[in-house]
Design an enzyme around this catalytic site. Structure first.
Site, PDB file in Angstrom:
ATOM      1  N   ASN A 215       0.853  -1.194   0.000  1.00 25.56           N
ATOM      2  CA  ASN A 215       0.000   0.000   0.000  1.00 25.56           C
ATOM      3  C   ASN A 215       0.887   1.242   0.000  1.00 25.56           C
ATOM      4  O   ASN A 215       2.109   1.145  -0.009  1.00 25.56           O
ATOM      5  CB  ASN A 215      -0.958  -0.028   1.196  1.00 25.56           C
ATOM      6  CG  ASN A 215      -0.228  -0.084   2.513  1.00 25.56           C
ATOM      7  OD1 ASN A 215       0.488   0.838   2.859  1.00 25.56           O
ATOM      8  ND2 ASN A 215      -0.375  -1.199   3.240  1.00 25.56           N
ATOM      9  N   ASP A 281      -5.027  -5.962   4.922  1.00 22.38           N
ATOM     10  CA  ASP A 281      -6.099  -6.797   5.492  1.00 22.38           C
ATOM     11  C   ASP A 281      -6.072  -8.218   4.945  1.00 22.38           C
ATOM     12  O   ASP A 281      -6.613  -9.126   5.559  1.00 22.38           O
ATOM     13  CB  ASP A 281      -7.463  -6.154   5.195  1.00 22.38           C
ATOM     14  CG  ASP A 281      -7.658  -4.881   6.014  1.00 22.38           C
ATOM     15  OD1 ASP A 281      -7.182  -4.840   7.157  1.00 22.38           O
ATOM     16  OD2 ASP A 281      -8.268  -3.924   5.500  1.00 22.38           O
ATOM     17  N   LYS A 291       9.289 -17.544  -9.275  1.00 17.20           N
ATOM     18  CA  LYS A 291       8.687 -16.360  -9.888  1.00 17.20           C
ATOM     19  C   LYS A 291       7.610 -16.810 -10.880  1.00 17.20           C
ATOM     20  O   LYS A 291       7.882 -17.663 -11.734  1.00 17.20           O
ATOM     21  CB  LYS A 291       9.773 -15.561 -10.606  1.00 17.20           C
ATOM     22  CG  LYS A 291       9.257 -14.281 -11.213  1.00 17.20           C
ATOM     23  CD  LYS A 291      10.329 -13.564 -12.021  1.00 17.20           C
ATOM     24  CE  LYS A 291       9.706 -12.418 -12.783  1.00 17.20           C
ATOM     25  NZ  LYS A 291      10.515 -11.960 -13.889  1.00 17.20           N
ATOM     26  N   PHE A 327      -5.403   4.358  14.085  1.00 14.77           N
ATOM     27  CA  PHE A 327      -5.585   5.289  12.971  1.00 14.77           C
ATOM     28  C   PHE A 327      -6.684   4.731  12.069  1.00 14.77           C
ATOM     29  O   PHE A 327      -6.892   3.511  12.036  1.00 14.77           O
ATOM     30  CB  PHE A 327      -4.279   5.449  12.171  1.00 14.77           C
ATOM     31  CG  PHE A 327      -3.371   6.515  12.745  1.00 14.77           C
ATOM     32  CD1 PHE A 327      -2.827   6.372  14.009  1.00 14.77           C
ATOM     33  CD2 PHE A 327      -3.071   7.663  12.014  1.00 14.77           C
ATOM     34  CE1 PHE A 327      -2.009   7.351  14.553  1.00 14.77           C
ATOM     35  CE2 PHE A 327      -2.252   8.649  12.538  1.00 14.77           C
ATOM     36  CZ  PHE A 327      -1.715   8.498  13.809  1.00 14.77           C
ATOM     37  N   LYS A 341     -14.710   2.173  14.422  1.00 17.32           N
ATOM     38  CA  LYS A 341     -13.472   1.410  14.714  1.00 17.32           C
ATOM     39  C   LYS A 341     -12.998   1.671  16.154  1.00 17.32           C
ATOM     40  O   LYS A 341     -12.478   0.773  16.811  1.00 17.32           O
ATOM     41  CB  LYS A 341     -12.359   1.788  13.725  1.00 17.32           C
ATOM     42  CG  LYS A 341     -12.587   1.206  12.335  1.00 17.32           C
ATOM     43  CD  LYS A 341     -11.565   1.709  11.321  1.00 17.32           C
ATOM     44  CE  LYS A 341     -12.002   1.334   9.906  1.00 17.32           C
ATOM     45  NZ  LYS A 341     -11.182   1.930   8.863  1.00 17.32           N
ATOM     46  N   LYS A 345     -12.758  -1.735  18.278  1.00 18.46           N
ATOM     47  CA  LYS A 345     -11.417  -2.226  18.600  1.00 18.46           C
ATOM     48  C   LYS A 345     -10.999  -1.889  20.040  1.00 18.46           C
ATOM     49  O   LYS A 345      -9.848  -2.069  20.414  1.00 18.46           O
ATOM     50  CB  LYS A 345     -10.391  -1.695  17.585  1.00 18.46           C
ATOM     51  CG  LYS A 345     -10.724  -2.118  16.126  1.00 18.46           C
ATOM     52  CD  LYS A 345      -9.586  -1.872  15.155  1.00 18.46           C
ATOM     53  CE  LYS A 345     -10.013  -2.194  13.733  1.00 18.46           C
ATOM     54  NZ  LYS A 345      -8.910  -2.276  12.774  1.00 18.46           N
TER      55      LYS A 345
HETATM   56  N1  CTP Z   1      -5.106  -2.506  11.682  1.00 18.07           N
HETATM   57  C1  CTP Z   1      -4.506  -3.603  12.244  1.00 18.07           C
HETATM   58  N2  CTP Z   1      -4.524  -4.806  11.594  1.00 18.07           N
HETATM   59  C2  CTP Z   1      -5.158  -4.940  10.420  1.00 18.07           C
HETATM   60  C3  CTP Z   1      -5.779  -3.809   9.835  1.00 18.07           C
HETATM   61  C4  CTP Z   1      -5.729  -2.607  10.488  1.00 18.07           C
HETATM   62  O1  CTP Z   1      -3.942  -3.495  13.335  1.00 18.07           O
HETATM   63  N3  CTP Z   1      -5.172  -6.113   9.813  1.00 18.07           N
HETATM   64  C5  CTP Z   1      -5.100  -1.233  12.404  1.00 18.07           C
HETATM   65  C6  CTP Z   1      -4.381  -0.102  11.681  1.00 18.07           C
HETATM   66  O2  CTP Z   1      -3.009  -0.021  12.057  1.00 18.07           O
HETATM   67  C7  CTP Z   1      -5.138   1.122  12.133  1.00 18.07           C
HETATM   68  C8  CTP Z   1      -6.545   0.611  12.405  1.00 18.07           C
HETATM   69  O3  CTP Z   1      -6.428  -0.806  12.550  1.00 18.07           O
HETATM   70  O4  CTP Z   1      -4.626   1.643  13.342  1.00 18.07           O
HETATM   71  C9  CTP Z   1      -7.546   0.882  11.323  1.00 18.07           C
HETATM   72  O5  CTP Z   1      -7.020   0.466  10.082  1.00 18.07           O
HETATM   73  P1  CTP Z   1      -7.847   0.691   8.737  1.00 18.07           P
HETATM   74  O6  CTP Z   1      -7.081   0.135   7.610  1.00 18.07           O
HETATM   75  O7  CTP Z   1      -8.310   2.130   8.662  1.00 18.07           O
HETATM   76  O8  CTP Z   1      -9.172  -0.128   9.022  1.00 18.07           O
HETATM   77  P2  CTP Z   1      -9.525  -1.648   9.003  1.00 18.07           P
HETATM   78  O9  CTP Z   1      -9.776  -2.057  10.401  1.00 18.07           O
HETATM   79  O10 CTP Z   1      -8.508  -2.440   8.254  1.00 18.07           O
HETATM   80  O11 CTP Z   1     -10.907  -1.643   8.225  1.00 18.07           O
HETATM   81  P3  CTP Z   1     -11.210  -1.251   6.690  1.00 18.07           P
HETATM   82  O12 CTP Z   1      -9.916  -1.513   5.925  1.00 18.07           O
HETATM   83  O13 CTP Z   1     -12.303  -2.171   6.336  1.00 18.07           O
HETATM   84  O14 CTP Z   1     -11.587   0.195   6.703  1.00 18.07           O
END
Ligand code: CTP
Length: 411
Positions: A215, A281, A291, A327, A341, A345
């Protein structure tokens, strides 16, 4: 709104002595000025052989001092005035010769005179040939300066030095010197004695030995947060996908699972976790050890499986006295998703930002965010440097710790 630059209002004298690392002092002067300091450079005559006074004058926007007996209109030489009002006197690079003179009280040029005349905090960043650094005379002198006179010594790095020799003698990196200075100069609410665990960067999930799912995260917010907490005296651990040289431990990870392992390993001992990382995610269900060749087929279907949600897991493990800040990177309804969130969380606060706003957020030095707290608080921070956002988060950490302490005491 509080001041945005960590060295605003500070006067720093940068003494440059004559070694090849003098050229690095140009970046240092510029970095200090950008952090808000008023920088005044003093060059030894040997330093002038390496870098010109005009370079420093242009970078600092202040006159550069070189001669001990400058013809001046004022009754009191400006450099003595400076020596007395400076908040910090940094000698970088500090050669073996300057170190020896300072340890024995010899002041036969402007730089050594200013150091002796100053009441400011004094910091030295030695740089020299490794044999000179290891020489008992230099070690003895550094020991006197550090332990008797309480100068702060930023040790040189190991590596190949300009003359081709290998060993300890390269001047410490710009980042290490600047981080040490902001830490030394900070006067706001401290986080001393707190262990702050910060994550940063974007995880990478391997598809094959060459390719990965990643990302746009640059890791800058995590580094800014870790630097700000360190500057306030916290014991910082940064778990990051981006390698940086820092005076605190940096655990380099690549995948979400690596990050989970590293964060879980530190979580029990931490007082706060600030999770700025952009964690993937999903990851490929299978890793191809070879490869994947484009001749293998016309279309490829990549099967993905869910990664652990690290924040969610740790939110469940959180002890009453621990603080967790997450975040939320959102492309629509920032407040709604961030609030959801925050609750789901089990966080103490969440920092939401709109990733569709151009020029800020991912990869940029700036961001604009909204901070929501579990007690219903809301603070909008307009566009500002990530370091300034980090300063707000450090203030928030301090408030959250105090609130948790108050609850613990009243029970
Ligand atoms: N986070 C995490 N582990 C994951 C995904 C996210 O610890 N697998 C944490 C990120 O570091 C951030 C927070 O969760 O502090 C929110 O991350 P974000 O990507 O905004 O949200 P998601 O929970 O992944 O949900 P979505 O992508 O569906 O918005």
């Amino acid at each position: 709104m509080k001041e945005l630059k960590p060295l605003n209002g500070k006067t720093i004298i940068l003494g440059v002595s004559g070694g090849i690392a003098a050229y690095k002092a140009c970046d240092l002067a510029s970095g200090l000025r950008q952090m808000g300091a008023s920088v005044h450079v003093v060059l030894t005559s040997n330093a002038k052989e390496f870098v010109s006074p005009l370079t420093f004058q242009t970078l600092t926007r202040n006159p550069v001092h070189c001669e001990q007996f400058e013809a001046l209109g004022e009754w009191r030489p400006e450099h003595i005035e400076l020596a007395q009002k400076a908040d910090l006197l940094l000698v970088a690079p500090a050669t073996a010769n300057v170190i020896a003179k300072l340890a024995t009280g010899i002041c036969d040029d402007l730089l050594t005179t200013i150091v002796m005349a100053s009441r400011a905090k004094i910091m030295l960043a030695p740089a020299m040939n490794p044999n000179m650094f290891e020489h008992p005379a230099t070690q003895h002198n550094l020991n006197i300066l550090e332990n008797r006179y309480r100068y702060e010594i930023i040790p040189p790095d190991f590596g190949e030095v300009a003359c081709g020799d290998f060993g300890q003698g390269k001047m410490a990196s710009l980042d290490v010197i600047l981080t040490s200075i902001t830490s030394m100069m900070f006067t706001g609410p401290m986080l001393s004695g707190r262990h702050i665990l910060v994550t940063g960067g974007g995880t990478r999930e391997a598809i094959d030995p060459v390719r990965f799912i990643g990302n746009r995260s640059s890791g800058k917010m995590g580094i800014a947060m870790a630097d700000a907490a360190y500057a306030r005296g916290a014991d910082v651990t940064l778990v990051s996908t981006v390698g940086v040289e820092r005076p605190y431990p940096v655990i380099l990870v690549e995948t979400a699972q690596d990050m989970q392992e590293a964060v879980e390993g530190e979580f029990d001992s931490c007082d706060a976790l600030v999770m700025t990382a952009a964690v993937s995610d999903f990851r490929p269900l299978a890793f191809s050890a070879h490869k994947i060749k484009k001749t293998e087929s016309e279309d490829i279907v990549l099967e993905l499986t869910k990664n652990p949600d690290i924040l969610d897991l740790l939110g469940r493990m959180k002890q009453n006295d621990q603080v967790i800040i997450g975040f939320a990177a959102e492309s629509e309804s920032v407040m709604v998703h961030a609030a959801e969130k925050l609750a789901r969380k089990n966080l103490d606060a969440i920092v939401g930002n709109d990733i569709t706003v151009p020029d800020i957020g991912f990869g940029s030095d700036d961001n604009a965010v909204v901070i929501l707290t579990a007690d219903g608080g809301k603070e909008n921070l307009p566009r500002m440097p990530k370091r300034a956002i980090a300063e707000h988060l450090c203030d928030l950490l301090d408030e959250l710790f105090q609130a948790k302490n108050a609850v613990a005491v009243s029970k």
